[in-house]
Design a protein around this motif. Structure first.
Motif, mmCIF file in Angstrom:
data_model
loop_
_atom_site.group_PDB
_atom_site.id
_atom_site.type_symbol
_atom_site.label_atom_id
_atom_site.label_comp_id
_atom_site.label_asym_id
_atom_site.label_seq_id
_atom_site.Cartn_x
_atom_site.Cartn_y
_atom_site.Cartn_z
ATOM 1 N N ILE A 1 -0.903 2.284 9.382
ATOM 2 C CA ILE A 1 -0.176 0.909 9.490
ATOM 3 C C ILE A 1 -0.540 -0.389 9.469
ATOM 4 O O ILE A 1 -2.012 -0.477 10.137
ATOM 5 N N ALA A 2 0.334 -0.917 9.445
ATOM 6 C CA ALA A 2 -0.144 -2.680 8.882
ATOM 7 C C ALA A 2 0.751 -3.152 10.238
ATOM 8 O O ALA A 2 1.883 -3.033 9.929
ATOM 9 N N ALA B 1 3.560 -11.272 4.046
ATOM 10 C CA ALA B 1 2.211 -10.430 4.366
ATOM 11 C C ALA B 1 1.969 -9.102 3.692
ATOM 12 O O ALA B 1 0.865 -9.180 3.333
ATOM 13 N N LEU B 2 3.341 -8.492 4.079
ATOM 14 C CA LEU B 2 3.594 -7.228 3.606
ATOM 15 C C LEU B 2 4.098 -6.674 2.857
ATOM 16 O O LEU B 2 4.506 -5.199 2.246
ATOM 17 N N ALA B 3 3.792 -7.579 2.007
ATOM 18 C CA ALA B 3 5.031 -7.556 0.365
ATOM 19 C C ALA B 3 3.928 -6.518 -0.442
ATOM 20 O O ALA B 3 2.843 -5.572 -0.062
ATOM 21 N N THR B 4 4.995 -5.630 -1.087
ATOM 22 C CA THR B 4 4.328 -4.192 -1.868
ATOM 23 C C THR B 4 3.354 -3.978 -2.713
ATOM 24 O O THR B 4 2.129 -3.624 -2.225
ATOM 25 N N ASN B 5 2.799 -5.496 -3.506
ATOM 26 C CA ASN B 5 1.773 -5.591 -3.816
ATOM 27 C C ASN B 5 0.143 -6.036 -2.740
ATOM 28 O O ASN B 5 -0.714 -5.605 -3.521
ATOM 29 N N ASN B 6 0.662 -6.096 -1.504
ATOM 30 C CA ASN B 6 -0.230 -6.580 -0.406
ATOM 31 C C ASN B 6 -0.714 -5.678 0.463
ATOM 32 O O ASN B 6 -1.354 -5.363 1.412
ATOM 33 N N PHE B 7 0.451 -4.142 0.663
ATOM 34 C CA PHE B 7 0.054 -3.545 1.051
ATOM 35 C C PHE B 7 0.645 -1.990 0.550
ATOM 36 O O PHE B 7 -0.621 -0.644 -0.080
ATOM 37 N N LEU B 8 1.348 -1.746 0.360
ATOM 38 C CA LEU B 8 2.041 -0.693 -0.126
ATOM 39 C C LEU B 8 1.403 -0.240 -1.410
ATOM 40 O O LEU B 8 0.362 0.818 -1.893
ATOM 41 N N PHE C 1 -0.845 11.418 -0.876
ATOM 42 C CA PHE C 1 0.286 10.746 -0.258
ATOM 43 C C PHE C 1 1.632 10.861 -0.283
ATOM 44 O O PHE C 1 2.060 11.606 -1.011
ATOM 45 N N HIS C 2 2.353 10.088 0.766
ATOM 46 C CA HIS C 2 3.242 10.730 1.036
ATOM 47 C C HIS C 2 4.446 10.701 0.202
ATOM 48 O O HIS C 2 4.471 9.228 0.105
ATOM 49 N N LEU C 3 5.158 11.297 -0.840
ATOM 50 C CA LEU C 3 6.133 10.482 -1.538
ATOM 51 C C LEU C 3 7.096 9.509 -1.127
ATOM 52 O O LEU C 3 8.032 8.838 -1.875
ATOM 53 N N ASP C 4 7.686 9.749 -0.031
ATOM 54 C CA ASP C 4 8.685 8.981 0.515
ATOM 55 C C ASP C 4 8.140 8.014 1.398
ATOM 56 O O ASP C 4 7.582 7.519 2.179
ATOM 57 N N SER C 5 8.339 6.203 0.187
ATOM 58 C CA SER C 5 7.560 5.282 0.753
ATOM 59 C C SER C 5 8.405 3.961 1.037
ATOM 60 O O SER C 5 7.678 2.708 0.994
ATOM 61 N N ARG C 6 9.507 4.932 1.364
ATOM 62 C CA ARG C 6 10.353 3.575 2.502
ATOM 63 C C ARG C 6 9.722 3.402 3.169
ATOM 64 O O ARG C 6 9.702 1.834 4.388
ATOM 65 N N LEU C 7 8.804 4.190 4.146
ATOM 66 C CA LEU C 7 8.585 3.032 5.655
ATOM 67 C C LEU C 7 7.082 2.158 5.057
ATOM 68 O O LEU C 7 6.717 1.083 5.883
ATOM 69 N N GLY C 8 6.208 2.062 3.698
ATOM 70 C CA GLY C 8 5.819 1.692 3.262
ATOM 71 C C GLY C 8 6.190 -0.075 2.796
ATOM 72 O O GLY C 8 5.309 -0.945 2.623
ATOM 73 N N PHE C 9 7.470 -0.403 2.825
ATOM 74 C CA PHE C 9 7.847 -1.667 2.752
ATOM 75 C C PHE C 9 8.528 -2.281 4.365
ATOM 76 O O PHE C 9 8.797 -1.894 5.659
ATOM 77 N N PRO C 10 8.481 -4.027 4.617
ATOM 78 C CA PRO C 10 8.169 -4.137 5.703
ATOM 79 C C PRO C 10 9.202 -4.351 6.765
ATOM 80 O O PRO C 10 10.409 -4.503 5.734
#
Length: 607
Positions: A392-393, A400-407, A423-432
């Motif tokens: 978690i970030a 700062a949490l854009a896709t290229n910086n985190f997910l 990894f979990h295939l549902d990536s929605r939580l990975g978007f800020p």
């Protein structure tokens, strides 16, 4: 003297089942209720709806779940003359009022709707803070609002119940409020029914505690109860009944529930709900302070528990205020680890993540790695051997949490990861997503413009209390009870929860947890065992070094602890999965302690 008013607890949150209003209203004449109350507000939706209001979002910043819940009940509410009182207005109470008025008119029902204002207090808070930087201190941390590094966008004061009573006296059938205290709903209903005023402090104190007991709906009939296994027989946990509080003119209280539905009302379920979210023996409200030290519950019949022993004091001159501010953004991702070497697998992935995010991390305010669960020994299924690594970030900006910086970097590690890396295939939580900081403080009641707005357009002022009492900031605390543990005989190492029930909850960043038992001998052991030092010990890696308060409630055989600043800033911005603090109790019940052998269920069965 009038008969006791029967108040049905029809909602405990915006997440509650939305059947209760219709279910309770249709119970006439076999199970009459005079007032239905609904608690729809929490620190979670207070902050999110405050953001909607501040940002001018369309659709209203009120709790629409109330509209869904009450609509099918309106015909019976009108037919049987039932009153409805809810705190669902959130940050847009007048707009909710207008929605309900139109709904009632569409159904051609003779129901009058009123609304309460005064909870929105941002201008006066900012004014007072600007003139006196020490005017507002955080209830949990002691920091000042003036030094808070976030910009307030909304502030709500917790109002009392006498505005509700005024609205009902003026002929309202439905009263919608913004941020009144959860238990103020019951205070207002009982004060209206019995014609109480501010001089009826003992009665108001009992109504306050009764309101606390039923404000969370089915929590007092078996929900979130550590003795839940008692409900399995006969499927009594399938359809938990909603509670009903009977409050008579002298303040006497009996808690019961709907008949012919699941759940139960016992001394134990009442003790559990009492201990939920309290901060100590003083329970504050804008109308009264309830003193809980000597509270007693007595089983007077099947699913009927009486409450006695509550004492009263004047209310404090201040009322609680929650200040909301934009707190930045959050994103998270989950990896699954299976079987052996879990700690090493997690260590490998964490080091890889930190290495690949080394440039982006500079823009983060938080990066945390959390192992959720443990892999069972010799597991019979793969699921039983699976552990989640939560990454978690948080950051001040979405960029700062854009896709290229985190997910994307976390996904890219899949080919380099530990054995079985998945990894979990549902990536929605990975978007800020936005998070909101929440500052809890107090405001003078004389600064609150508490008003009742009748459907006719009449506006009635609700003056603040003239008799108040200033309480110390620190609630009474007794770190230990000097009892001997040797008197209880031979002990074995076993989970505390084999003997003790427990209940915990959140208040901002603080967590509280109360332990309670069934017999007096068990209580003598519990109060001797659980001092502050012992709780620090069994908190183990969760203990944060902060202060812990302790007090006893001997008549319900309970020991209560307040864990200061335990929850990482509160539900609206916390990085933990236990964002409401409800599982603090279950974690501590699982900890092994020296338990007298005679108290264990297997030993009792032999007697």
């Amino acid at each position: 003297m009038k008969r006791a008013v029967r108040i049905g607890g029809a909602s405990g949150s915006a997440s509650d089942r939305r059947v209760a209003f219709a279910q309770l209203a249709s119970g006439y004449p076999d199970e009459p209720v005079d007032v239905l109350i609904g608690d729809f507000m929490s620190e979670a939706n207070m902050t999110s709806l405050a953001a909607r209001k501040a940002q001018g979002a369309e659709g209203g910043a009120f709790e629409a779940t109330f509209v869904e819940a009450v609509e099918p009940a309106l015909a019976d509410i009108a037919k049987y003359g039932i009153k409805v009182v809810v705190n669902a207005g959130a940050s847009d109470t007048e707009r909710l009022h207008d929605v309900i008025v139109k709904l009632v008119q569409k159904k051609q029902l003779p129901l009058q709707v009123a609304w309460i204002s005064g909870d929105e207090v941002l201008p006066i808070v900012l004014k007072r803070s600007a003139s006196d930087p020490r005017a507002f201190t955080n209830n949990h941390t002691g920091d000042t609002l003036a030094s808070w590094p976030f910009k307030p966008m909304y502030a709500q004061a917790y109002l009392g119940g006498l505005g509700i009573a005024t609205a009902l006296h003026k002929g309202a059938d439905i009263v919608v409020c913004g941020r009144v205290s959860d238990a103020s709903l019951a205070i207002g209903a009982a004060a209206w029914w019995h014609d109480w005023n501010r001089n009826h402090l003992p009665q108001l104190a009992n109504a306050l505690v009764a309101g606390h007991l039923i404000e969370c709906s089915t929590y007092i009939t078996g929900g979130n109860f550590s003795g839940f296994k008692d409900l399995e027989e006969g499927g009594r946990w399938l359809d938990l009944a909603y509670p009903i509080a009977e409050i008579n003119g002298d303040g006497g209280v009996v808690i019961t529930k709907e008949k012919n539905r699941g759940g139960m009302v016992t001394v134990q379920t009442c003790s559990s709900q009492l201990l939920y979210e309290i901060q100590g023996p003083w329970y504050f409200n804008s109308d009264v302070t309830a003193i809980l030290d000597n509270i007693t519950f007595t089983q007077i019949g099947p699913n009927r528990v009486s409450m006695t022993g509550v004492q009263a004091a004047p209310p404090p001159p201040t009322t609680k205020v929650g200040v909301t501010a934009p707190g930045g953004f959050q994103a998270e991702m989950q990896y699954f680890l299976v079987g052996l070497d879990i700690a090493a697998k997690a260590r490998m992935l964490e080091q890889q993540v930190r290495h690949h995010l080394r440039d982006a991390i500079k823009g983060f305010s938080l990066l945390d790695f959390q192992l959720l669960g443990t892999a069972g020994a010799n597991p019979r299924t793969q699921d039983a051997a699976t552990v989640t690594l939560r990454i978690i970030a948080q950051a001040p900006t979405a960029e700062a949490l854009a896709t290229n910086n985190f997910l994307r970097p976390l996904i890219d590690l899949i080919m380099s990861a530990y054995p079985g890396g998945t990894f979990h295939l549902d990536s929605r939580l990975g978007f800020p997503k936005p998070v909101f900081e929440y500052f809890v403080t107090r405001l003078q009641q004389t600064d609150v413009q508490h008003r009742v707005h009748m459907q006719s357009g009449e506006v009635v002022e609700v003056p603040p209390p003239t008799v108040t009492k200033v309480f110390p900031r620190q609630q009474p605390s007794a770190p230990r009870y000097l009892g001997s543990l040797k008197q209880f005989g031979e002990t074995v190492r076993a989970p505390l929860g084999l003997v003790a029930h427990a209940r915990s909850g959140d208040k901002g960043s603080d967590a509280n947890v109360g332990f309670f038992v069934r017999t007096q001998e068990e209580y003598e052991w519990l109060r001797s065992l659980l001092d502050v030092d012992k709780v620090q010990e069994i908190l183990a890696g969760e203990y944060n070094g902060k202060e812990i308060d302790r007090f006893e409630l001997p008549n319900i055989r309970a020991v209560h602890f307040l864990l200061h600043d335990h929850l990482d800033r509160g539900v609206s911005c916390t990085s933990t999965v236990d964002f409401l603090g409800k599982n603090v109790a279950e974690f501590l019940r699982a900890q092994e302690v020296d338990v007298p052998r005679k108290f264990l269920p297997s030993e009792k069965a032999k007697l």
